[in-house]
Design an enzyme around this catalytic site. Structure first.
Site, PDB file in Angstrom:
ATOM      1  N   SER A   1       0.821  -1.220   0.000  1.00 49.73           N
ATOM      2  CA  SER A   1       0.000   0.000   0.000  1.00 49.73           C
ATOM      3  C   SER A   1       0.844   1.253   0.000  1.00 49.73           C
ATOM      4  O   SER A   1       0.345   2.332  -0.286  1.00 49.73           O
ATOM      5  CB  SER A   1      -0.871   0.033   1.272  1.00 49.73           C
ATOM      6  OG  SER A   1      -1.586  -1.154   1.402  1.00 49.73           O
TER       7      SER A   1
ATOM      8  N   HIS B   1      -1.815  -2.478  -6.457  1.00 46.59           N
ATOM      9  CA  HIS B   1      -2.307  -2.105  -5.128  1.00 46.59           C
ATOM     10  C   HIS B   1      -3.825  -2.157  -5.125  1.00 46.59           C
ATOM     11  O   HIS B   1      -4.480  -1.285  -5.705  1.00 46.59           O
ATOM     12  CB  HIS B   1      -1.809  -0.709  -4.753  1.00 46.59           C
ATOM     13  CG  HIS B   1      -2.364  -0.228  -3.449  1.00 46.59           C
ATOM     14  ND1 HIS B   1      -2.711   1.081  -3.221  1.00 46.59           N
ATOM     15  CD2 HIS B   1      -2.680  -0.900  -2.305  1.00 46.59           C
ATOM     16  CE1 HIS B   1      -3.197   1.207  -1.985  1.00 46.59           C
ATOM     17  NE2 HIS B   1      -3.168  -0.003  -1.415  1.00 46.59           N
TER      18      HIS B   1
ATOM     19  N   GLU C   1      -4.409   0.391  -8.116  1.00 49.53           N
ATOM     20  CA  GLU C   1      -3.314   1.272  -8.557  1.00 49.53           C
ATOM     21  C   GLU C   1      -2.238   0.393  -9.169  1.00 49.53           C
ATOM     22  O   GLU C   1      -1.749  -0.537  -8.517  1.00 49.53           O
ATOM     23  CB  GLU C   1      -2.752   2.060  -7.365  1.00 49.53           C
ATOM     24  CG  GLU C   1      -3.639   3.214  -6.920  1.00 49.53           C
ATOM     25  CD  GLU C   1      -3.097   3.950  -5.693  1.00 49.53           C
ATOM     26  OE1 GLU C   1      -2.527   3.292  -4.821  1.00 49.53           O
ATOM     27  OE2 GLU C   1      -3.257   5.168  -5.591  1.00 49.53           O
TER      28      GLU C   1
END
Ligand code: T1G
Length: 680
Positions: free
Chosen positions: A401, A422, A434
């Site tokens: 993260s 992510h 992401e």
């Protein structure tokens, strides 16, 4: 844009405006000219209108909205079709959406393929059908069915359309044009929907409003849709259309529709990777490996299993493996219990899952996703092991993260194959992923990461490498501001209420309770240097312990916590801080404007490709209200000068780490938007 062909005595008009036959000015002019020409052409006895390419039409050209409409407008074109003295048949395939369906409604008859979807999705753009749809559809299929279609925005399959009277005949795709031409020869003239009446007793609208509170919600468009349909039951067609046009214009010029149209294009723009050749070859992904069967590893695995992609999931102990696979099954069965999956589908998905303790089993995988403890040493050790067993060309991804993909990649001899994927918790639900490009991530690896994200139904957004990438990096100043204001005298409810009233699903303090107050905690209960340390030391780790900034009941519903407040008051006293009243303006500045500032830094550093990508991250990763566009779109609406002035006003409260983004300051000074047009 418009091609015509005479088949005996039937004129075929084909809309050709790839990729979706959007009804831009060229198409409208062509349609109007073709219809007008047919009226005076003695060789033409009937007319067929169809769409070239993959669908009939995706509707009005949304890129034209907000600019002066060029004549002829779509309502006029649809009226001209309906006014035709010669019968007009719509031959519909793929989709007829929005203005596309309104064109078909102007036709006298409609033939569709069984696979066709017909809908009026304007409400999802903060609009209403503005080319007669709110007046003709209720006349054709009845008020209640029309209200359902228009207010929900959901398309109906052709068979349902036939039941409703929206479709006169179904025809196989390869027979559609011929069947439409033949059908046009059999009808005995125009059959104008505008000549019909739309009648409904008053209670129909009351009942609809009563039974559809959630669907109608609080935004402007659904209510305007109902008002327009009601006009169809009270006014003749031409006056009803004037009412529809007035309501449409009001919506189109409103901020909600501008924001929703922005998100529509921003989501599509996010799929584009600047500088990546369109034809870059994607690596085949037939088998996926997931390391870690915890909450994230399990959720990530479900995305692939649900897309029919086999997953090998690896854990360190049988107990952890059983717990993880058990949670996957439990989640699937919970979805099945809601009727959204059949048990056969659950078993099929579970049948694609291969749990194992054998790390080397990953060597068969084309994509391996590490989803273990957020610790760099642990991740680097795993990637070094992966480097030794993964097959050549396998994508090696981390679900980290926050941590640096470059540093993780440095633990392998193949940094070009390493990227970040992510996911957001719960990973099987949240649509955002992401896709983090490392300095050495190969173009085809990045392209493959974007593709696999879409293949599993996610909205992938490219991010560069920085602490927290795009979304989580913006969370930091928001949370820091929130906690600082607690120490200065605000309550958790007061701070969170500003975010919730803004439209976020929860405020920063509820959010950290959900994620875990103990994330990143040093675990020493005697070392109390912050409010979070004090709460953690008291075992208030958030929802997971039933208490954090709030108290939680067995259904995890938050309640203000006197115990947490006492801990905060105690911490404040020990810090020698005198409590003070904190205004909403200060809370907005220190939780929302600081996010805009961080986003401007992210944009300026090239971590995000474009401002609209940041909006998409917040729409799909954190529940930013779509009708407010996203942090960047919203900032432009608020006014960048107002934001910069507020940040300046509270500068001494923003902490030493705060720096005003030069981009934000420059755009504010020069009156330029942060948010370039998403299509740019
Ligand atoms: N106008 C302009 N551009 C459009 C468009 C539209 N209506 N629809 C799609 N595009 C662009 C899109 O931005 C993308 O561009 C490309 O076409 C492919 O789209 C008066 C007021 C039809 C289901 O809401 O839902 O009619 O990124 O990737 O996945 O009452 O497009 O390639 O540059 O989505 O195959 C109402 C919107 C309009 C339907 C096809 N209509 N479109 O999906 O392709 S308002 C809609 C869609 C209206 C009237 C009212 C989907 C699709 P680029 P795509 P797709």
């Amino acid at each position: 844009m418009i091609d015509t062909q005479l088949h005996g005595d039937v004129l075929e008009i084909v809309m050709n405006n790839p990729p979706v036959n959007a009804l831009g000015i060229g198409v409208r002019q062509g349609l109007a000219q073709a219809i007008a020409g047919a009226q005076t052409n003695p060789a033409v006895k009937a007319i067929v209108i169809r769409g070239g390419g993959k669908l009939f039409s995706g509707g009005a050209d949304i890129t034209e909205f907000g600019k002066p409409f060029a004549e002829p407008g779509l309502p006029q074109v649809v009226d001209a079709i309906e006014a035709s003295a010669k019968p007009v048949v719509a031959a519909i395939h793929g989709m007829a959406l929005g203005g596309g369906l309104e064109v078909a409604l102007g036709c006298h008859y409609r033939i569709a393929t069984p696979e066709t979807k017909l809908g009026l999705p304007e409400v999802s753009l903060g609009l209403l059908p503005g080319a007669g749809g709110t007046q003709r559809l209720p006349r054709l299929i009845g008020v209640e069915a029309a209200l359902e279609m228009i207010v929900s925005g959901s398309p109906v399959p052709a068979a349902k359309g036939a039941e409703l009277g929206l479709v006169d005949k179904l025809a196989a795709q390869d027979q559609l044009a011929a069947e439409a031409i033949a059908f046009a020869r059999t009808v005995d003239g125009p059959r104008r929907t505008g000549d019909l009446d739309a009648s409904a007793t008053a209670d129909v609208f009351e009942r609809f409003a009563e039974n559809n509170k959630r669907k109608i919600g609080a935004l402007d468009a659904p209510k305007a849709c109902i008002e327009a349909v009601k006009a169809a039951t009270e006014l003749p067609l031409d006056q009803g259309q004037l009412k529809e046009r007035a309501l449409f214009t009001q919506l189109m010029n409103g901020d909600q529709s501008k924001a929703l149209r922005h998100v529509f294009f921003a989501e599509r723009a996010a799929a584009k990777v600047d500088g990546l050749p369109k034809d870059v070859a994607r690596r085949p992904i037939a088998k996926v490996g997931v390391i870690g069967a915890g909450t994230m590893g399990g959720g990530i695995s479900m995305n692939f299993l649900s897309a029919g992609i086999p997953v090998t999931i690896v854990e360190m102990t049988q107990e952890a493996l059983d717990k993880g696979t058990g949670l996957i099954r439990k989640n699937y069965e919970a979805t099945a219990a809601k009727g959204r999956l059949t048990m056969a589908q659950v078993e099929k998905a579970m049948g694609l899952l291969s749990p194992t303790l054998d790390f080397d089993a990953l060597k068969e995988c084309d994509l391996i996703i590490e989803a273990v403890y957020e610790n760099m040493d642990v991740k680097k050790e795993i990637f070094t092991r992966l480097d030794g067993i993964a097959k050549p060309g396998a994508l090696l991804a981390s679900n980290t993260s926050y941590l640096s993909i470059d540093e993780i990649a440095s633990a392998t001899g193949r940094p070009q194959d390493v990227l970040g994927l992510h996911f957001f918790s719960p990973a099987n639900v949240m649509k955002l992923v992401e896709v983090v490009r490392g300095a050495k991530t190969a173009p085809d690896v990045l392209a493959t990461g974007m593709d696999i994200g879409r293949r599993i139904g996610k909205v992938p957004v490219v991010s560069g490498v920085c602490y927290g990438f795009i979304g989580n990096r913006m969370l930091a100043p928001r949370l820091n501001g929130a906690i600082a204001m607690l120490v200065e005298g605000a309550t958790a409810e007061q701070v969170d209420r500003v975010s919730v009233e803004f439209g976020m699903p929860m405020g920063p303090l509820q959010m950290i309770d959900l994620a875990g107050v103990d994330i990143g905690w040093h675990r020493d209960p005697n070392r109390i240097e912050s409010v979070r340390d004090a709460l953690n030391a008291a075992g208030r780790w958030g929802q997971k312990t039933g208490a954090g900034f709030y108290d939680y009941d067995e259904r995890r519903r938050p309640a203000p916590s006197p115990a947490a407040q006492a801990i905060i008051d105690d911490f404040r006293a020990r810090e020698g801080v005198a409590p003070r009243a904190i205004s909403e303006d200060e809370i907005v500045t220190r939780t929302l404007y600081v996010m805009v500032n961080e986003a401007a830094h992210i944009l300026e550093e090239g971590i995000a490709q474009r401002a609209s990508d940041i909006d998409i991250v917040w729409n799909y990763g954190y529940g930013w209200p779509r009708h407010k566009g996203g942090p960047m779109f919203w900032a432009d609406l608020v006014g960048l000068n107002k934001i910069v002035d507020a940040l300046d006003r509270y500068r001494d409260r923003l902490g030493p780490e705060f720096t005003l983004s030069p981009l934000l300051a420059r755009c504010a000074k020069e009156g330029r938007p942060l948010e370039r047009d998403a299509r740019a």
